[in-house]
Enzyme design. Structure first.
Site, PDB file in Angstrom:
ATOM      1  N   GLU A   1      -5.417  -7.887  -3.122  1.00 39.90           N
ATOM      2  CA  GLU A   1      -5.575  -8.112  -1.678  1.00 39.90           C
ATOM      3  C   GLU A   1      -4.709  -7.122  -0.928  1.00 39.90           C
ATOM      4  OE1 GLU A   1      -3.884 -10.277   1.995  1.00 39.90           O
ATOM      5  OE2 GLU A   1      -2.851  -9.581   0.220  1.00 39.90           O
TER       6      GLU A   1
ATOM      7  N   CYS B   1       0.849  -1.198   0.000  1.00 34.86           N
ATOM      8  CA  CYS B   1       0.000   0.000   0.000  1.00 34.86           C
ATOM      9  C   CYS B   1       0.888   1.253   0.000  1.00 34.86           C
ATOM     10  CB  CYS B   1      -0.843  -0.091   1.263  1.00 34.86           C
ATOM     11  SG  CYS B   1      -1.802   1.319   1.664  1.00 34.86           S
TER      12      CYS B   1
END
Ligand SMILES: C[S@@+](CC[C@H](N)C(=O)[O-])C[C@H]1O[C@@H](n2cnc3c(N)ncnc32)[C@H](O)[C@@H]1O
Length: 341
Positions: free
Chosen positions: A108, A70
């Site tokens: 994911e 991320c």
């Protein structure tokens, strides 16, 4: 039924999709210790840095899988398209999608992704996938609902070309108990009674964790590597002890000395969860080959995915017919009816 495995780690995604009958045609993973383990288990060394991949040279595939890191985006334009994510790894994923046009994309991440950077990161991801022509759905899934006793919540984003993925069709299982996933024998690290305190009545938490006690002040810092105290929640709560009649908390990647302690009521002992048990709580097969360094194993397994969740997603992609352009099938069917009636 071909997929590519990006940010592959040690192959958690791959194992789940292979169990559902899919074939892996390309892998990328930059970390050399992960590459080593991947090669030992799957017989091929992953390609390294995803940013060095020329998408047009990739083989054709139906599904793109990526548990990507991320990163913040600095959104300059107003479009919220993937061009705005330039310089991030998500941008590289989008470039591959644009060039190769897979039927399905499965992403994911940690559930915090939704709130990252005042929710902007998530918005950009969803809009970028939509701008690439995909129907997008997402949901936070918990590993404990898919047959392993671990409270592990992760966000799954599924983008599909033909039909939206319906998360409500995933088949959930009753949550097993941690005790059914433990070794009965072994060289266990058992805590001395002076090192912990058990509370009078075990407290059941909403998450399915059974809080049994804590390691006493002064002892719980044992095993913390210098200057890593700030890294994870586990470092702040490493003293918590849970009963084996509930589930286990999330196995994190930052806890490289594996300070997870469990209470076994019938023996009235507290012991450390073994590394093999950690892999089992993630759904890895018993014969999975691990790295020679224990700290590396803790990092790798904590970074991985709960395989039973992935396997169920893979099976559901098939059941929901996401690889086939159904409207076209209908049109062809109707044309045939017209022609032959
Ligand atoms: C959250 S982990 C994913 C683990 C994987 N899903 C599994 O089951 O083991 C993210 C992975 O992305 C890898 N990674 C980070 N930057 C990369 C890059 N530029 N190219 C390829 N892999 C990268 C990391 O080394 C890490 O293993």
């Amino acid at each position: 039924m071909k997929f590519i495995d990006l940010f592959a780690g040690i192959g958690g995604f791959r194992t789940g999709f292979e169990r559902a009958g899919f074939e892996c045609v390309f892998t990328s993973e930059i970390d050399s210790a992960c590459q080593e383990v991947y090669e030992q288990n799957f017989g091929e060394k992953p390609f390294g840095d995803i940013t060095k991949i020329e998408p047009e040279f990739l083989p054709d595939f139906d599904i793109l899988l990526a548990g990507f890191p991320c990163q913040p985006f600095s959104i300059s334009g107003r479009k919220l398209g993937f061009e705005d994510t330039r310089g991030t790894l998500f941008f590289n994923i989008c470039q591959i999608i644009e060039q190769k046009q897979p039927s399905v994309v499965v992403l994911e991440n940690v559930k915090h992704l939704i709130h990252h950077d005042k929710k902007r990161t998530f918005k950009v991801i969803i809009e970028s996938l939509k701008n690439l022509g995909y129907k997008v759905s997402y949901k936070i899934l918990n590993a404990k609902d898919f047959g392993v006793p671990q409270n592990r919540e992760r966000i799954f984003i599924i983008a599909s070309k033909y039909k939206i993925f319906d998360f409500s069709k995933l088949r959930k299982k009753t949550t097993p108990k941690l005790r059914d996933f433990l070794d009965n024998e072994g060289d266990f690290e058992i805590l001395d009674k002076s090192e912990y305190t058990l509370i009078e009545q075990i407290r059941e938490q909403e998450t399915g964790l059974l809080f049994a006690g804590y390691r006493n002040k002064g002892t719980w810092r044992k095993g913390v590597r210098p200057n890593t105290e700030h890294l994870s929640r586990v470092h702040r709560q490493p003293n918590r002890i849970y009963s084996i009649d509930g589930v286990h908390p999330t196995i994190p990647s930052q806890e490289t000395s594996g300070r997870f302690f469990i209470y076994i009521p019938e023996q009235d002992i507290v012991r450390k969860l073994t590394i093999n048990e950690c892999y089992r709580l993630m759904g890895f097969p018993e014969n999975f080959k691990k790295h020679r360094r224990l700290s590396e194993n803790y990092r790798q397994v904590g970074n991985s995915v709960a395989i039973p969740v992935i396997e169920e997603i893979a099976k559901s992609i098939l059941k929901q017919n996401l690889l086939i352009d159904e409207p076209q099938t209908e049109i062809v069917g109707n044309l045939q009816m017209l022609l032959f009636s």
